[in-house]
Write an enzyme that holds these catalytic residues in place. Structure first.
Site, PDB file in Angstrom:
ATOM      1  CB  THR A 276      18.427  -0.900 -40.893  1.00  0.00           C
ATOM      2  OG1 THR A 276      19.191  -1.148 -42.055  1.00  0.00           O
ATOM      3  CG2 THR A 276      17.767  -2.182 -40.458  1.00  0.00           C
TER       4      THR A 276
ATOM      5  NE  ARG B  35      23.735  -3.320 -50.420  1.00  0.00           N
ATOM      6  CZ  ARG B  35      23.361  -2.860 -49.221  1.00  0.00           C
ATOM      7  NH1 ARG B  35      22.081  -2.759 -48.921  1.00  0.00           N
ATOM      8  NH2 ARG B  35      24.256  -2.496 -48.333  1.00  0.00           N
TER       9      ARG B  35
ATOM     10  CB  THR C 276      21.382   0.292 -38.376  1.00  0.00           C
ATOM     11  OG1 THR C 276      21.226   1.311 -39.373  1.00  0.00           O
ATOM     12  CG2 THR C 276      21.738   0.955 -37.076  1.00  0.00           C
TER      13      THR C 276
ATOM     14  N   GLY D 251      26.003  -1.784 -44.987  1.00  0.00           N
ATOM     15  CA  GLY D 251      25.789  -3.231 -44.958  1.00  0.00           C
ATOM     16  C   GLY D 251      26.984  -4.053 -45.390  1.00  0.00           C
TER      17      GLY D 251
ATOM     18  N   GLY E 292      22.313  -6.462 -48.548  1.00  0.00           N
ATOM     19  CA  GLY E 292      23.144  -5.909 -47.481  1.00  0.00           C
ATOM     20  C   GLY E 292      23.248  -6.886 -46.323  1.00  0.00           C
ATOM     21  CG  ASP E 293      23.803  -5.213 -42.456  1.00  0.00           C
ATOM     22  OD1 ASP E 293      23.476  -4.365 -43.312  1.00  0.00           O
ATOM     23  OD2 ASP E 293      23.514  -5.086 -41.251  1.00  0.00           O
TER      24      ASP E 293
HETATM   25  N1  ASP Z   1      22.568  -1.950 -43.188  1.00  0.00           N
HETATM   26  C1  ASP Z   1      21.613  -1.544 -44.179  1.00  0.00           C
HETATM   27  C2  ASP Z   1      22.017  -2.059 -45.523  1.00  0.00           C
HETATM   28  O1  ASP Z   1      23.172  -1.972 -45.846  1.00  0.00           O
HETATM   29  C3  ASP Z   1      21.427  -0.079 -44.250  1.00  0.00           C
HETATM   30  C4  ASP Z   1      21.605   0.643 -42.967  1.00  0.00           C
HETATM   31  O2  ASP Z   1      21.258   0.129 -41.913  1.00  0.00           O
HETATM   32  O3  ASP Z   1      22.112   1.764 -42.976  1.00  0.00           O
HETATM   33  O4  ASP Z   1      21.175  -2.496 -46.262  1.00  0.00           O
END
Ligand code: ASP
Length: 264
Positions: free
Chosen positions: A147, A175, A197, A200, A177-178
């Site tokens: 991210t 999907r 990051t 997620g 994520g966070d």
């Molecule tokens: N956190 C992000 C997600 O899961 C990806 C990442 O930051 O690695 O979408």
């Protein structure tokens, strides 16, 4: 008579280019910090600085956001982005397509009575605010996630967190994520701004950002907060954070490689 804003705070910015990214991606992060810093130095707002920094990283094909967003299982590029401010505003979009700078769409929700828009609705919202549809190539890398994120503080004391991602490679279409989830992928209040990051789903389960922020209230410093956040995860769950409080410089920490940089 012209209103003058009394400087009550020292401007600062901290950016990251994603947990798992190596030092070769540091230049994109440095360029983002410089762009945000220039805005802060000329009296610009933390919002403008954080957005400018994230746009630079979204436009960097080496980083997983915007142009470099990872490709989903169905071959699509669906992007998530979120912005939160220390004065209680939040806006996020998820799974938006045909949008090179999703962070600018998320920012438009700060003043809206809707907090999060996803998918087709997110793209239609972007159409309505005049953000053109564009083909987003996406990253050809077959693995990886990550991210990009920025936390900025301006001379009025306003703090802003902005995060943007293509998610994790190969994830199903739709999907989430966070990153667009308040309290999980980001948090900002009058004490601290945090951007996460990493994996997620794990970050969401732990609601890391808001739980870390609460430790500031308990009297812990920024370094302790970041260490505590990282220590909530087993070493094989890749995770990283950046944070900035009301004073001092920003900090980044990860349990893997993570290019980050700050200026105060
Ligand atoms: N956190 C992000 C997600 O899961 C990806 C990442 O930051 O690695 O979408």
């Amino acid at each position: 008579m012209m209103d003058t804003v009394e400087a009550i705070s020292m401007p600062a910015i901290v950016c990251h280019g994603g947990a798992g990214h190596s030092a070769k991606d540091q230049p994109g992060v440095d360029a983002a910090v410089e762009a945000g810093w220039e805005i802060l130095q000329s009296g610009g707002t933390a919002l403008d600085a954080a957005l400018a920094a994230v746009v630079i990283m979204e436009d960097d094909p080496a980083l997983n956001a915007g142009t470099g967003g990872r490709i989903r299982a169905d071959g699509s590029v669906q992007l998530d982005a979120a912005v939160m401010t220390s004065n209680g505003q939040f806006g996020a979009i998820s799974c938006i397509q045909q949008t090179k700078n999703p962070i600018l769409v998320a920012a438009k929700l700060l003043d809206d009575n809707v907090n999060i828009i996803s998918g087709r609705g997110a793209r239609e919202f972007a159409d309505n605010i005049g953000i053109a549809r564009e083909k987003v190539e996406g990253s050809l890398k077959l693995t990886g996630n990550d991210t990009v994120g920025a936390v900025a503080r301006d001379e009025t004391g306003l703090m802003v967190v902005a995060s943007s991602t293509g998610g994790c490679t190969g994830m199903p279409a739709g999907r989430i994520g966070d990153v667009p989830l308040i309290g999980a992928g980001l948090w900002c209040d009058e004490r601290i701004g945090i951007a996460a990051t990493g994996i997620g789903e794990q970050i969401t389960l732990k609601m890391s950002s808001v739980r870390m922020a609460d430790r500031i209230e308990e009297g812990y410093d920024i370094e302790n907060v970041l260490n505590w956040g990282i220590n909530q995860y087993p070493p094989d769950v890749e995770v990283g954070f950046i944070a900035l409080t009301t004073e001092g410089e920003g900090l980044g920490l990860a349990n893997t490689k993570m290019p980050w940089s700050s200026k105060v």
